[in-house]
Write a protein that holds these residues in place. Structure first.
Motif, PDB file in Angstrom:
ATOM      1  N   PHE A  38      62.519  66.511  67.973  1.00 37.66           N
ATOM      2  CA  PHE A  38      63.459  65.481  67.553  1.00 37.66           C
ATOM      3  C   PHE A  38      64.807  65.784  68.202  1.00 37.66           C
ATOM      4  N   VAL A  39      65.510  64.723  68.576  1.00 38.83           N
ATOM      5  CA  VAL A  39      66.834  64.908  69.156  1.00 38.83           C
ATOM      6  C   VAL A  39      67.721  63.746  68.710  1.00 38.83           C
ATOM      7  N   GLN A  40      68.961  64.061  68.489  1.00 41.62           N
ATOM      8  CA  GLN A  40      69.929  63.030  68.125  1.00 41.62           C
ATOM      9  C   GLN A  40      70.298  62.237  69.377  1.00 41.62           C
ATOM     10  N   ALA A  75      58.916  59.059  73.338  1.00 43.29           N
ATOM     11  CA  ALA A  75      57.639  58.936  74.045  1.00 43.29           C
ATOM     12  C   ALA A  75      56.954  60.292  74.046  1.00 43.29           C
ATOM     13  N   MET A  76      55.734  60.308  74.602  1.00 45.71           N
ATOM     14  CA  MET A  76      55.053  61.573  74.908  1.00 45.71           C
ATOM     15  C   MET A  76      55.474  62.000  76.302  1.00 45.71           C
ATOM     16  N   SER A 131      54.544  54.477  74.058  1.00 43.80           N
ATOM     17  CA  SER A 131      53.437  54.017  73.209  1.00 43.80           C
ATOM     18  C   SER A 131      52.597  52.943  73.891  1.00 43.80           C
ATOM     19  N   SER A 132      53.156  52.278  74.875  1.00 40.95           N
ATOM     20  CA  SER A 132      52.394  51.259  75.611  1.00 40.95           C
ATOM     21  C   SER A 132      51.303  51.869  76.490  1.00 40.95           C
ATOM     22  N   SER A 144      55.648  65.219  71.946  1.00 37.24           N
ATOM     23  CA  SER A 144      56.111  63.930  71.437  1.00 37.24           C
ATOM     24  C   SER A 144      57.592  64.032  71.110  1.00 37.24           C
ATOM     25  N   LEU A 145      58.397  63.279  71.812  1.00 28.37           N
ATOM     26  CA  LEU A 145      59.844  63.296  71.598  1.00 28.37           C
ATOM     27  C   LEU A 145      60.273  62.071  70.799  1.00 28.37           C
ATOM     28  N   THR A 146      61.032  62.310  69.759  1.00 32.32           N
ATOM     29  CA  THR A 146      61.601  61.221  68.963  1.00 32.32           C
ATOM     30  C   THR A 146      63.111  61.329  69.008  1.00 32.32           C
TER      31      THR A 146
END
Lengths: 115, 115
Positions: free
Chosen positions: B12-14, B88-89, B41-42, B110-112
Motif C-alpha cells: 500500500f502507498v499513499q 495494479a499487479m 485489473s483489465s 499487488s500495489l494499492t
C-alpha cells in the motif's frame, strides 16, 4: 495492427471439447511466446517460437496442448479434450528480436473457462 | 530454484508518495535482461522498464526507475509520486542471453494506491 491481438477474448468450453486460441503478433516480430496465467499468479511459460520454428515447448503441460506458427506470423494454441484445470488466461507475447535486451509485448489474453 | 522472487504479495502507498517493489533473480548467465510489467485489473501486461545486465547505470522511464544491484542480484522497481492509476499487479521478469527462449516471471506484487 499496432499491438498483439488475441482471439477470442473469452472462451467457455465443455470438458472434453477442443479449443483453438489465436495470436496475431506485432508485424515483423521474430519471437512469439505463449503463457498460461492462473488467477492471482504470475504467467507460466508454455512455448516459444522463433519465426516459424518452435524452439522450446518445455512448458506445455501435456500432449493435449499443441502450438503452431506455420508462416512465422500468426500462431495458434490448441488444447484437445479440455479439462477443468486448463481454465486460465492464455497470454501471447511477441518481441522484435530473440535477444535478452528486447522486451515482449503482450496481447490482452484469452480467458478460457472449462465447465 | 526460482529464477525470479517477489516477496511482497501486497503493498500500500499513499498517493504522491514513492514506493519500492522488490525483486531478486537467479541466473548464471552473464547476459540477461530484467523487465518490469504492470497488469491492471483489465488484464493486459504493460511493459514499464528494462535493465540490461551490462548496463552501468540504473534505468529510468518517467516516474519509474530500477534500482539495479548486480552483486545482490536485485532489481527493485521504484515508482515516484504514486497515482491512483498505479494500482495494479506488478511483475518482475528476466530473459537470459543463452537462449532468450522465455521470460521468467515472479509471482507479482499487488500495489494499492490510497487517496
Amino acid at each position: 495492427g499496432a499491438g498483439v491481438s488475441q482471439s477470442p477474448r473469452y472462451k467457455v468450453a465443455k470438458r472434453g471439447q477442443d479449443v483453438a486460441l489465436r495470436c496475431d503478433p506485432i508485424s515483423g516480430h521474430v519471437s512469439l511466446f505463449w503463457y498460461q496465467q492462473a488467477l492471482g499468479q504470475g504467467p507460466e511459460f508454455l512455448t516459444y517460437f522463433q519465426n516459424e520454428a518452435q524452439l522450446d515447448k518445455s512448458g506445455l503441460p501435456s500432449d493435449r496442448f499443441f502450438a503452431e506458427r506455420p508462416e512465422g506470423s500468426v500462431s495458434t494454441l490448441k488444447i484437445q479434450r479440455t479439462q477443468q484445470e486448463d481454465s486460465a488466461v492464455y497470454l501471447c507475447a511477441s518481441s522484435l528480436y530473440a535477444a535478452p535486451n528486447t522486451e515482449a509485448f503482450f496481447g490482452q489474453g484469452t480467458r478460457l473457462t472449462v465447465v | 530454484a526460482q529464477k525470479i522472487t517477489q516477496t511482497q504479495p501486497g503493498m500500500f502507498v499513499q498517493e504522491k508518495e514513492a514506493v519500492t517493489l522488490d525483486c531478486t533473480y537467479d541466473t548464471s548467465d552473464p547476459s540477461y535482461g530484467l523487465f518490469w510489467y504492470k497488469q491492471p485489473s483489465s488484464g493486459e501486461m504493460i511493459f514499464l522498464i528494462y535493465q540490461g545486465s551490462y548496463d552501468q547505470q540504473n534505468a529510468t522511464e518517467g516516474r519509474y526507475s530500477l534500482n539495479f544491484q548486480k552483486a545482490r542480484k536485485s532489481a527493485n522497481l521504484v515508482i515516484s509520486a504514486s497515482q491512483l492509476g498505479d494500482s495494479a499487479m506488478y511483475f518482475c521478469a528476466m530473459r537470459e542471453g543463452g537462449t532468450g527462449n522465455q521470460f521468467y516471471f515472479g509471482t507479482g506484487t499487488s500495489l494499492t494506491v490510497i487517496p
